[in-house]
Write an enzyme that holds these catalytic residues in place. Structure first.
Site, PDB file in Angstrom:
ATOM      1  N   ARG A   1       0.840  -1.186   0.000  1.00 27.19           N
ATOM      2  CA  ARG A   1       0.000   0.000   0.000  1.00 27.19           C
ATOM      3  C   ARG A   1       0.880   1.243   0.000  1.00 27.19           C
ATOM      4  NH1 ARG A   1      -3.198  -2.601  -1.901  1.00 27.19           N
ATOM      5  NH2 ARG A   1      -5.312  -3.141  -1.239  1.00 27.19           N
TER       6      ARG A   1
ATOM      7  N   GLU B   1      -2.915   8.178  -5.929  1.00 26.94           N
ATOM      8  CA  GLU B   1      -2.985   7.581  -7.254  1.00 26.94           C
ATOM      9  C   GLU B   1      -3.515   8.570  -8.285  1.00 26.94           C
ATOM     10  OE1 GLU B   1      -4.702   3.726  -7.385  1.00 26.94           O
ATOM     11  OE2 GLU B   1      -3.118   2.898  -6.131  1.00 26.94           O
TER      12      GLU B   1
ATOM     13  N   HIS C   1       0.063   0.878 -10.106  1.00 26.12           N
ATOM     14  CA  HIS C   1      -0.782  -0.052  -9.353  1.00 26.12           C
ATOM     15  C   HIS C   1      -1.338  -1.156 -10.260  1.00 26.12           C
ATOM     16  CE1 HIS C   1      -3.772  -0.470  -5.743  1.00 26.12           C
ATOM     17  NE2 HIS C   1      -3.158  -1.603  -6.048  1.00 26.12           N
TER      18      HIS C   1
END
Length: 302
Positions: free
Chosen positions: A230, A259, A277
């Site tokens: 994470r 993000e 990601h």
């Protein structure tokens, strides 16, 4: 049942759910719309894009919503305890993405070890930088430290051992059984930090960064750091400082603090292999996630 796949779902799983008589709506809602939208569904399936936190659950109170399924491992985008307090169950699919995420971690290790990311970039710029990028290092015989030894961490560890590496694992809860052997052992965090050539984060989201200035100072000079866990587990500014000082030789980063607006200075650093990601982004993993979601729904009693 009426099911919302807010962040996509494997076509095979969608067809199977429809065959079982369920109504499946595949639609992504912007975050301000999520709370009102999920009221109209019995089950909501999300990935990492859609958040179902306290405001969304408050908006869904008293509705038909009974189950939230996270297609993936991490549950930090769902207020799990709050949902359960309000009669909404929460499930995830911890088995499905493990191999895909582990393979990405290993790919990043190779990229960092052999300068693949920056060497490939310079080739596309028509630059022949053989001398600059022929100073790589091999993985065999080195030590990998893994923070978090759940399903993903164990998968990374097995692959590292197959490459001839030794593995040091740390856990915050119970140690999984059957992992320790001649090439793998569990050690305290400080021992892992000091003894590892590579450190891979495979743990759930922590309350504060696990890798920060203090922990970096305890690492070997020239360490390589990989984060497939994470974004909040990594202090991005501390890593950038470590890269610029030479304390950190290289880094592979798939998850970011933001993000929507990643740390572009860190992502553009020549010693960083950055990805947006994509850890679970394989056809096989998505199919497994769909199968695991099917199993949850088929066995779920409303």
């Amino acid at each position: 049942m009426r099911i919302l796949a807010a962040d996509g779902l494997a076509p095979k799983a969608v067809e199977r759910l429809k065959t079982l008589g369920h109504e499946v709506v595949e639609q992504h809602y912007e975050q301000p719309e999520v709370g009102a939208a999920i009221r109209d569904f019995d089950i909501v399936i999300v990935r990492s894009a859609t958040k179902v936190k306290e405001p969304e659950i408050d908006a869904a109170k008293g509705s038909r919503l009974k189950l939230i399924i996270r297609g993936g491992v991490g549950l930090d985008n769902i207020a799990v305890a709050y949902a359960k307090e309000n009669g909404i169950d929460v499930k995830n699919t911890p088995k499905s993405p493990s191999n895909a995420v582990a393979e990405l971690a290993i790919a990043m290790l190779f990229s960092c070890a052999r300068n693949i990311s920056i060497a490939g970039h310079t080739m596309r710029e028509e630059q022949w930088e053989k001398k600059a990028y022929s100073k790589g290092f091999e993985l065999a015989g080195k030590t990998m430290g893994i923070i978090g030894y759940g399903k993903i961490g164990q998968c990374v560890g097995k692959k590292a051992q197959a490459l001839g590496m030794n593995v040091l694992g740390t856990v915050h809860r119970n140690k999984p059984e059957g992992c320790e052997c001649e090439t793998m052992k569990f050690v305290p965090m400080d021992e892992m930090l000091a003894g590892s050539d590579f450190i891979v984060l495979c743990c759930p989201a922590a309350d504060k960064p696990i890798i920060d200035k203090e922990s970096i100072a305890k690492m070997k000079d020239g360490v390589t750091i990989i984060n497939v866990s994470r974004g909040s587990n990594l202090d991005e500014e501390a890593v950038l400082e470590g890269l610029n000082s030479g304390k950190i030789k290289a880094a592979g980063i798939d998850v970011w603090m933001s993000e929507k607006q990643a740390n572009w200075e860190l992502a553009k650093h020549p010693a960083v292999t950055p990805t947006p990601h994509i850890g679970a982004g394989t056809k096989e993993a998505q199919a497994r996630i769909g199968d695991e979601i099917l199993e949850i729904i088929e066995n779920y009693e409303v």
